[in-house]
Design a protein around this motif. Structure first.
Motif, PDB file in Angstrom:
ATOM      1  N   TYR A 247      44.114  46.551  38.450  1.00  0.00           N
ATOM      2  CA  TYR A 247      43.407  46.797  37.173  1.00  0.00           C
ATOM      3  C   TYR A 247      43.033  45.475  36.478  1.00  0.00           C
ATOM      4  O   TYR A 247      42.934  45.420  35.263  1.00  0.00           O
ATOM      5  CB  TYR A 247      44.233  47.693  36.227  1.00  0.00           C
ATOM      6  N   LEU A 248      42.817  44.454  37.265  1.00  0.00           N
ATOM      7  CA  LEU A 248      42.497  43.135  36.686  1.00  0.00           C
ATOM      8  C   LEU A 248      40.995  42.897  36.576  1.00  0.00           C
ATOM      9  O   LEU A 248      40.574  41.860  36.055  1.00  0.00           O
ATOM     10  CB  LEU A 248      43.104  42.026  37.559  1.00  0.00           C
ATOM     11  N   TRP A 281      45.021  42.145  49.323  1.00  0.00           N
ATOM     12  CA  TRP A 281      44.522  41.903  47.962  1.00  0.00           C
ATOM     13  C   TRP A 281      43.673  40.634  47.924  1.00  0.00           C
ATOM     14  O   TRP A 281      42.601  40.620  47.301  1.00  0.00           O
ATOM     15  CB  TRP A 281      45.675  41.812  46.957  1.00  0.00           C
ATOM     16  N   GLU A 284      40.242  41.270  48.943  1.00  0.00           N
ATOM     17  CA  GLU A 284      39.383  41.851  47.896  1.00  0.00           C
ATOM     18  C   GLU A 284      38.807  40.754  47.009  1.00  0.00           C
ATOM     19  O   GLU A 284      37.648  40.800  46.599  1.00  0.00           O
ATOM     20  CB  GLU A 284      40.158  42.864  47.052  1.00  0.00           C
ATOM     21  N   TRP A 287      35.999  39.321  48.852  1.00  0.00           N
ATOM     22  CA  TRP A 287      34.798  40.174  48.730  1.00  0.00           C
ATOM     23  C   TRP A 287      34.031  39.803  47.461  1.00  0.00           C
ATOM     24  O   TRP A 287      32.798  39.786  47.431  1.00  0.00           O
ATOM     25  CB  TRP A 287      35.183  41.663  48.648  1.00  0.00           C
ATOM     26  N   ARG A 288      34.782  39.501  46.415  1.00  0.00           N
ATOM     27  CA  ARG A 288      34.150  39.146  45.133  1.00  0.00           C
ATOM     28  C   ARG A 288      33.320  37.863  45.304  1.00  0.00           C
ATOM     29  O   ARG A 288      32.183  37.790  44.860  1.00  0.00           O
ATOM     30  CB  ARG A 288      35.264  38.983  44.091  1.00  0.00           C
ATOM     31  N   TYR A 350      36.628  52.681  33.529  1.00  0.00           N
ATOM     32  CA  TYR A 350      37.161  52.211  34.819  1.00  0.00           C
ATOM     33  C   TYR A 350      36.933  53.308  35.838  1.00  0.00           C
ATOM     34  O   TYR A 350      36.887  54.491  35.488  1.00  0.00           O
ATOM     35  CB  TYR A 350      38.667  51.923  34.688  1.00  0.00           C
ATOM     36  N   ASN A 353      38.471  52.137  43.021  1.00  0.00           N
ATOM     37  CA  ASN A 353      37.543  51.677  44.065  1.00  0.00           C
ATOM     38  C   ASN A 353      37.200  52.769  45.076  1.00  0.00           C
ATOM     39  O   ASN A 353      36.033  52.943  45.441  1.00  0.00           O
ATOM     40  CB  ASN A 353      38.143  50.465  44.784  1.00  0.00           C
ATOM     41  N   LEU A 382      30.693  50.702  33.196  1.00  0.00           N
ATOM     42  CA  LEU A 382      31.911  50.029  33.696  1.00  0.00           C
ATOM     43  C   LEU A 382      32.332  48.898  32.769  1.00  0.00           C
ATOM     44  O   LEU A 382      31.515  48.036  32.428  1.00  0.00           O
ATOM     45  CB  LEU A 382      31.654  49.417  35.077  1.00  0.00           C
TER      46      LEU A 382
HETATM   47  C1  LIG Z   1      29.670  51.354  44.033  1.00  0.00           C
HETATM   48  C2  LIG Z   1      30.636  50.266  43.642  1.00  0.00           C
HETATM   49  C3  LIG Z   1      30.423  49.561  42.459  1.00  0.00           C
HETATM   50  C4  LIG Z   1      31.304  48.531  42.088  1.00  0.00           C
HETATM   51  N1  LIG Z   1      31.061  47.848  40.921  1.00  0.00           N
HETATM   52  C5  LIG Z   1      31.874  46.820  40.564  1.00  0.00           C
HETATM   53  C6  LIG Z   1      31.634  46.074  39.391  1.00  0.00           C
HETATM   54  O1  LIG Z   1      30.647  46.287  38.668  1.00  0.00           O
HETATM   55  N2  LIG Z   1      32.523  45.097  39.052  1.00  0.00           N
HETATM   56  C7  LIG Z   1      33.615  44.800  39.847  1.00  0.00           C
HETATM   57  O2  LIG Z   1      34.391  43.907  39.495  1.00  0.00           O
HETATM   58  N3  LIG Z   1      33.841  45.470  40.981  1.00  0.00           N
HETATM   59  C8  LIG Z   1      33.017  46.470  41.367  1.00  0.00           C
HETATM   60  N4  LIG Z   1      33.279  47.174  42.512  1.00  0.00           N
HETATM   61  C9  LIG Z   1      34.398  46.744  43.380  1.00  0.00           C
HETATM   62  C10 LIG Z   1      35.758  47.439  43.104  1.00  0.00           C
HETATM   63  O3  LIG Z   1      35.580  48.824  43.062  1.00  0.00           O
HETATM   64  C11 LIG Z   1      36.391  46.971  41.804  1.00  0.00           C
HETATM   65  O4  LIG Z   1      36.446  45.569  41.765  1.00  0.00           O
HETATM   66  C12 LIG Z   1      37.835  47.498  41.692  1.00  0.00           C
HETATM   67  O5  LIG Z   1      37.846  48.888  41.758  1.00  0.00           O
HETATM   68  C13 LIG Z   1      38.412  47.018  40.366  1.00  0.00           C
HETATM   69  O6  LIG Z   1      39.701  47.495  40.197  1.00  0.00           O
HETATM   70  P1  LIG Z   1      40.981  46.563  40.334  1.00  0.00           P
HETATM   71  O7  LIG Z   1      40.809  45.346  39.508  1.00  0.00           O
HETATM   72  O8  LIG Z   1      42.159  47.420  40.074  1.00  0.00           O
HETATM   73  O9  LIG Z   1      40.863  46.160  41.861  1.00  0.00           O
HETATM   74  P2  LIG Z   1      41.901  45.571  42.924  1.00  0.00           P
HETATM   75  O10 LIG Z   1      41.910  46.519  44.051  1.00  0.00           O
HETATM   76  O11 LIG Z   1      43.186  45.201  42.328  1.00  0.00           O
HETATM   77  O12 LIG Z   1      41.126  44.268  43.435  1.00  0.00           O
HETATM   78  C14 LIG Z   1      41.344  42.995  42.845  1.00  0.00           C
HETATM   79  C15 LIG Z   1      40.048  42.350  42.462  1.00  0.00           C
HETATM   80  O13 LIG Z   1      39.276  42.076  43.624  1.00  0.00           O
HETATM   81  C16 LIG Z   1      37.900  42.241  43.328  1.00  0.00           C
HETATM   82  N5  LIG Z   1      37.380  43.320  44.173  1.00  0.00           N
HETATM   83  C17 LIG Z   1      38.054  44.384  44.642  1.00  0.00           C
HETATM   84  N6  LIG Z   1      37.266  45.127  45.447  1.00  0.00           N
HETATM   85  C18 LIG Z   1      36.064  44.515  45.459  1.00  0.00           C
HETATM   86  C19 LIG Z   1      34.830  44.789  46.091  1.00  0.00           C
HETATM   87  N7  LIG Z   1      34.674  45.842  46.908  1.00  0.00           N
HETATM   88  N8  LIG Z   1      33.794  43.966  45.857  1.00  0.00           N
HETATM   89  C20 LIG Z   1      33.928  42.884  45.065  1.00  0.00           C
HETATM   90  N9  LIG Z   1      35.070  42.568  44.443  1.00  0.00           N
HETATM   91  C21 LIG Z   1      36.129  43.368  44.638  1.00  0.00           C
HETATM   92  C22 LIG Z   1      37.789  42.617  41.868  1.00  0.00           C
HETATM   93  O14 LIG Z   1      37.569  41.450  41.124  1.00  0.00           O
HETATM   94  C23 LIG Z   1      39.165  43.209  41.582  1.00  0.00           C
HETATM   95  O15 LIG Z   1      39.540  43.111  40.237  1.00  0.00           O
HETATM   96  C24 LIG Z   1      32.402  48.208  42.920  1.00  0.00           C
HETATM   97  C25 LIG Z   1      32.606  48.930  44.105  1.00  0.00           C
HETATM   98  C26 LIG Z   1      31.733  49.945  44.465  1.00  0.00           C
HETATM   99  C27 LIG Z   1      31.969  50.701  45.737  1.00  0.00           C
END
Ligand SMILES: Cc1cc2nc3c(=O)[nH]c(=O)nc-3n(C[C@H](O)[C@H](O)[C@H](O)COP(=O)(O)OP(=O)(O)OC[C@H]3O[C@@H](n4cnc5c(N)ncnc54)[C@H](O)[C@@H]3O)c2cc1C
Length: 490
Positions: A247-248, A281, A284, A287-288, A350, A353, A382
């Protein structure tokens, strides 16, 4: 005459004091460094027109700016805060303060690049320098390139090259914050109060009620909490009812903690011994970076398919498509997991993913609607909206992106639901109408006979909609629709 001893740091999506690249760079080169933030009307005014004037992001930013100002004042400094057009206010402030240069961290979004170009030009006209540096990502632009010096469009080799290039210096904290030289106090004549939310044109939101804590303190708390769970990230991250992810994202979006600090923590665990959670992690986070460098190299993806052949696809348009889109937006598609996910984004800003992938695939491949409409909806709703990652995610789901899901791989929303929310816990949380259904029926409640629907208190067509589309038929239509790209070379 500009004073070569002084500079201004312009904070944007980097709302923290510690480990801040531009601030560290400015402090290393100048004796007097002021800090400023602008509530930019070029960004805020369009938001006011498009969404209800309650926007969690604006509240998050404002709260974070208040905290940043307090933290700077704790260092006998402070933040100069303005509301207006940044392209005018920043050069004006630079002149007013008599600084020789304005520092900022790189931003990779096309509109931000344009804005920064305008600011640089305006500063040039008044004899000041514009100095920028990397902060938001670990590696940017051309730092990770293929053997042929091109950019990577496939993730796995990109990740390999990213890890190969990584040295401790890439993740080392930049020299700012406590223990480093302090920025200068705000001159009395420039010390104005931080505007109220209403003065910015926005109403309060449910941010606090949701438990989303803004600022550096919120980021640190959220990260500490995740570090307790990081070892289990790999096995828990795909289940929306489980507290699996970090959730960061909103904090990384607004820079209330640095990407280096979180990547460093993951690396430390990986180096200490096999740690699949930390490893996944870190992927991920890579990926960013990956999507950020795609946007740098291909800014046209903001409007067009990454793979040009996919722009030949004809998506549904007209009143029927509009009605389907409205049902998707409001969580009334008759597919419980899709609907629960849309309620999650609408109520909290939120979305998990796994669910982002499911609802994006459903919009494009079950409803036949252009991915750009879904992308725009996410951009408005978002909290963590980031153009590069959002566009990357949508083009992945639509199969038009780099390293995307092949077009013939189409998620079955019911199977996704059975697999990733087996007990229906997430669905029940967001769709109380389905709360009384047994686990076996919750993923496709329309299949229950009428008598059982009544017994469980959920009559389809009254308490919850029938599916607006039949998945098997929609799948066939999508394969036909995508036939235009079949001959595209891989
Ligand atoms: C259709 C779609 C739209 C999305 N839109 C966004 C968006 O506008 N902003 C956004 O930050 N992420 C986006 N994501 C990627 C991902 O869904 C979110 O980063 C993640 O759900 C955020 O929750 P978390 O911080 O708990 O993620 P965690 O699972 O804890 O991941 C850690 C961090 O890694 C990065 N990350 C994780 N997954 C991805 C990914 N697939 N691509 C790029 N970075 C990633 C994020 O910065 C995230 O905070 C999108 C994914 C999809 C499929």
């Amino acid at each position: 005459m500009p004073d070569t001893q002084s500079a201004l740091v312009w904070f944007r999506r980097d709302l923290r004091v510690t480990d801040h690249s531009a601030l560290a760079l400015a402090l290393a080169a100048h004796a007097r460094v002021w800090c400023a933030f602008v509530f930019d009307t070029a960004i805020l005014d369009p938001l006011r027109g498009e969404v209800p004037a309650a926007d969690r992001r604006v509240e998050f930013i404002r709260e974070s700016v208040i905290e940043l100002d307090q933290a700077l004042r704790g260092l006998a400094s402070g933040l100069i805060v303005r509301h207006g057009k940044a392209v005018e206010l920043i050069p004006a402030l630079a002149q007013e303060l008599g600084v020789t240069a304005v520092y900022a961290n790189h931003d990779y979004e096309p509109l931000a690049i344009e804005r920064d170009r305008d600011v640089a030009e305006a500063l040039g006209h008044v004899g000041r320098r514009w100095i920028t540096c990397k902060d938001q990502v670990v590696f940017e632009k051309d730092e990770i390139v293929t053997a042929a010096a091109g950019f990577f469009s496939v993730f796995t080799p990109y990740k390999r090259a990213w890890l190969k290039r990584l040295t401790p210096a890439d993740l080392a904290p930049r020299a700012s914050g406590a223990g480093h030289p302090a920025p200068a106090p705000v001159p009395k004549r420039l010390d104005l109060p931080i505007p109220e939310l209403r003065a910015l044109g926005f109403a309060p939101t449910n941010l606090a009620k949701l438990g989303i804590a803004p600022g550096m303190a919120g980021a640190a708390r959220t990260f500490d909490d995740f570090l307790e769970r990081i070892d289990h990230y790999r096995e828990r991250r795909d289940f929306p009812a489980v507290k699996g992810p970090s959730y960061l994202s909103v904090h990384l979006r607004f820079g209330t903690l640095s990407i280096r600090s979180v990547a460093r923590a993951a690396m430390e665990r990986i180096v200490a011994g096999p740690n699949p959670g930390a490893d996944t992690w870190l992927s991920e986070l890579i990926w960013r970076d990956f999507y950020a460098q795609i946007l740098s190299h291909r800014p046209d993806v903001a409007e067009r398919a990454f793979r040009p052949a996919y722009d030949a696809i004809r998506f549904e348009e007209g009143p029927k498509a509009d009605a389907l889109f409205a049902a998707w937006c409001t969580g009334q598609t008759g597919y419980p997991l899709v609907d629960a996910a849309m309620h999650q984004i609408n109520q909290t800003g939120y979305m998990h993913n796994r669910l982002r992938m499911v609802v994006a695939s459903f919009l494009v491949k079950d409803l036949g609607i252009d991915w750009r409409r879904g992308e725009a909806y996410f951009a408005r709703h978002l909290n963590d909206f980031d153009l590069a990652s959002n566009n990357g995610g949508w083009q992945w789901a639509a199969s038009s992106g780099c390293d995307a899901q092949p077009y013939f791989r189409i998620f079955n929303p019911t199977i996704q639901s059975e697999k990733f929310d087996p007990g229906g816990r997430f669905i029940r949380r967001y769709l109380p109408a389905l709360a009384g259904l047994p686990d076996t029926a919750i993923h496709a409640p329309e299949k229950l006979d009428a008598q059982l629907q009544r017994r469980y208190g959920c009559v389809i067509g009254e308490d919850y909609p029938y599916p607006i589309v039949e998945h098997a038929a929609a799948r066939e239509r999508t394969l036909e629709r995508y036939a235009v790209v079949k001959r595209e070379p891989e």
